[in-house]
Design a protein around this motif. Structure first.
Motif, PDB file in Angstrom:
ATOM      1  N   MET A   1       0.834  -1.418   0.027  1.00 58.80           N
ATOM      2  CA  MET A   1      -0.038   0.009   0.132  1.00 58.80           C
ATOM      3  C   MET A   1       0.855   1.336  -0.163  1.00 58.80           C
ATOM      4  SD  MET A   1      -3.224   1.640   0.363  1.00 58.80           S
ATOM      5  CE  MET A   1      -4.410   0.415   1.015  1.00 58.80           C
ATOM      6  N   PHE A   2       0.717   2.044  -1.035  1.00 59.97           N
ATOM      7  CA  PHE A   2       1.285   3.366  -0.922  1.00 59.97           C
ATOM      8  C   PHE A   2       0.471   4.476  -0.141  1.00 59.97           C
ATOM      9  CE2 PHE A   2       3.074   0.914  -4.350  1.00 59.97           C
ATOM     10  CZ  PHE A   2       4.298   1.040  -4.333  1.00 59.97           C
ATOM     11  N   HIS A   3       1.209   5.103   0.598  1.00 62.48           N
ATOM     12  CA  HIS A   3       0.327   6.125   1.169  1.00 62.48           C
ATOM     13  C   HIS A   3       0.791   7.499   0.654  1.00 62.48           C
ATOM     14  CE1 HIS A   3      -1.380   3.344   4.310  1.00 62.48           C
ATOM     15  NE2 HIS A   3       0.050   3.028   4.410  1.00 62.48           N
ATOM     16  N   THR A  61      -3.747   6.549  -9.890  1.00 59.47           N
ATOM     17  CA  THR A  61      -4.050   5.928 -10.955  1.00 59.47           C
ATOM     18  C   THR A  61      -3.101   5.138 -11.711  1.00 59.47           C
ATOM     19  OG1 THR A  61      -5.659   7.838 -11.302  1.00 59.47           O
ATOM     20  CG2 THR A  61      -5.186   6.405 -13.284  1.00 59.47           C
ATOM     21  N   ALA A  62      -1.759   5.627 -11.574  1.00 60.62           N
ATOM     22  CA  ALA A  62      -0.798   4.896 -12.341  1.00 60.62           C
ATOM     23  C   ALA A  62      -0.533   3.615 -11.522  1.00 60.62           C
ATOM     24  CB  ALA A  62       0.442   5.634 -12.617  1.00 60.62           C
ATOM     25  N   LEU A  63      -0.578   3.655 -10.321  1.00 62.71           N
ATOM     26  CA  LEU A  63      -0.257   2.534  -9.513  1.00 62.71           C
ATOM     27  C   LEU A  63      -1.255   1.504  -9.449  1.00 62.71           C
ATOM     28  CD1 LEU A  63       1.042   4.456  -6.138  1.00 62.71           C
ATOM     29  CD2 LEU A  63       2.206   2.877  -7.623  1.00 62.71           C
ATOM     30  N   ARG A  64      -2.383   2.004  -9.391  1.00 64.47           N
ATOM     31  CA  ARG A  64      -3.713   0.910  -9.738  1.00 64.47           C
ATOM     32  C   ARG A  64      -3.595   0.201 -10.902  1.00 64.47           C
ATOM     33  NH1 ARG A  64      -6.853   5.465  -7.049  1.00 64.47           N
ATOM     34  NH2 ARG A  64      -6.851   4.977  -4.769  1.00 64.47           N
ATOM     35  N   ALA A  65      -3.218   0.927 -12.056  1.00 66.76           N
ATOM     36  CA  ALA A  65      -3.098   0.445 -13.265  1.00 66.76           C
ATOM     37  C   ALA A  65      -1.946  -0.526 -13.467  1.00 66.76           C
ATOM     38  CB  ALA A  65      -2.670   1.489 -14.323  1.00 66.76           C
ATOM     39  N   ARG A  66      -1.112  -0.529 -12.494  1.00 65.08           N
ATOM     40  CA  ARG A  66      -0.108  -1.851 -12.240  1.00 65.08           C
ATOM     41  C   ARG A  66      -0.568  -2.714 -11.452  1.00 65.08           C
ATOM     42  NH1 ARG A  66       6.079   0.417 -13.235  1.00 65.08           N
ATOM     43  NH2 ARG A  66       5.357   1.640 -14.990  1.00 65.08           N
ATOM     44  N   ALA A  70      -2.986   2.104  -3.580  1.00 63.46           N
ATOM     45  CA  ALA A  70      -2.755   3.540  -3.075  1.00 63.46           C
ATOM     46  C   ALA A  70      -3.961   4.214  -2.209  1.00 63.46           C
ATOM     47  CB  ALA A  70      -2.460   4.327  -4.422  1.00 63.46           C
ATOM     48  N   GLU A  71      -3.485   4.817  -1.543  1.00 69.67           N
ATOM     49  CA  GLU A  71      -4.583   5.818  -0.642  1.00 69.67           C
ATOM     50  C   GLU A  71      -3.951   7.268  -0.804  1.00 69.67           C
ATOM     51  OE1 GLU A  71      -3.742   5.451   4.029  1.00 69.67           O
ATOM     52  OE2 GLU A  71      -5.211   3.930   3.214  1.00 69.67           O
ATOM     53  N   GLY A  72      -4.978   8.079  -0.615  1.00 68.79           N
ATOM     54  CA  GLY A  72      -4.451   9.600  -0.382  1.00 68.79           C
ATOM     55  C   GLY A  72      -4.465  10.141  -1.648  1.00 68.79           C
ATOM     56  N   GLY A  73      -4.952   9.661  -2.869  1.00 70.31           N
ATOM     57  CA  GLY A  73      -4.870  10.030  -4.324  1.00 70.31           C
ATOM     58  C   GLY A  73      -5.940  10.236  -4.971  1.00 70.31           C
TER      59      GLY A  73
END
Length: 73
Positions: A1-3, A61-66, A70-73
Motif C-alpha cells: 500500500m502506498f500512502h 491511477t498509475a499505481l492502480r493500473a499496475r 494506493a491511498e491519499g490520491g
C-alpha cells in the motif's frame, strides 16, 4: 500500500513507477522534485515538481493500473 499523503509514500510510489526520487527518506529534496517533475511530464500535468492533488491522483491511477494499492490520491 502506498500512502500518498506523505512525502515518503510519494517517493516510494515514484520509485515503483520507474522515477528515481533517491532514498525514500521523507524529505522533499532535489531528487524527489526532479522525479515528480518527470512523472508530471509523462502524464500531461503541469511540471512544477510539487506533488499537489492532481499529481497525487495521477500517481494513484498509475499505481492502480499496475495492480498496486494506493491511498491519499
Amino acid at each position: 500500500m502506498f500512502h500518498l499523503g506523505s512525502t515518503r509514500g510519494v517517493q516510494e510510489a515514484l520509485a515503483a513507477l520507474g522515477f528515481d526520487p533517491g532514498a525514500a527518506d521523507g524529505l522533499d529534496g532535489p531528487k524527489t522534485r526532479a522525479a515528480t517533475t518527470a512523472f508530471q511530464g509523462s502524464h500531461g500535468l503541469a511540471q512544477d515538481g510539487i506533488c499537489g492533488s492532481a499529481t497525487r491522483v495521477a500517481l494513484a491511477t498509475a499505481l492502480r493500473a499496475r495492480g498496486l494499492q494506493a491511498e491519499g490520491g
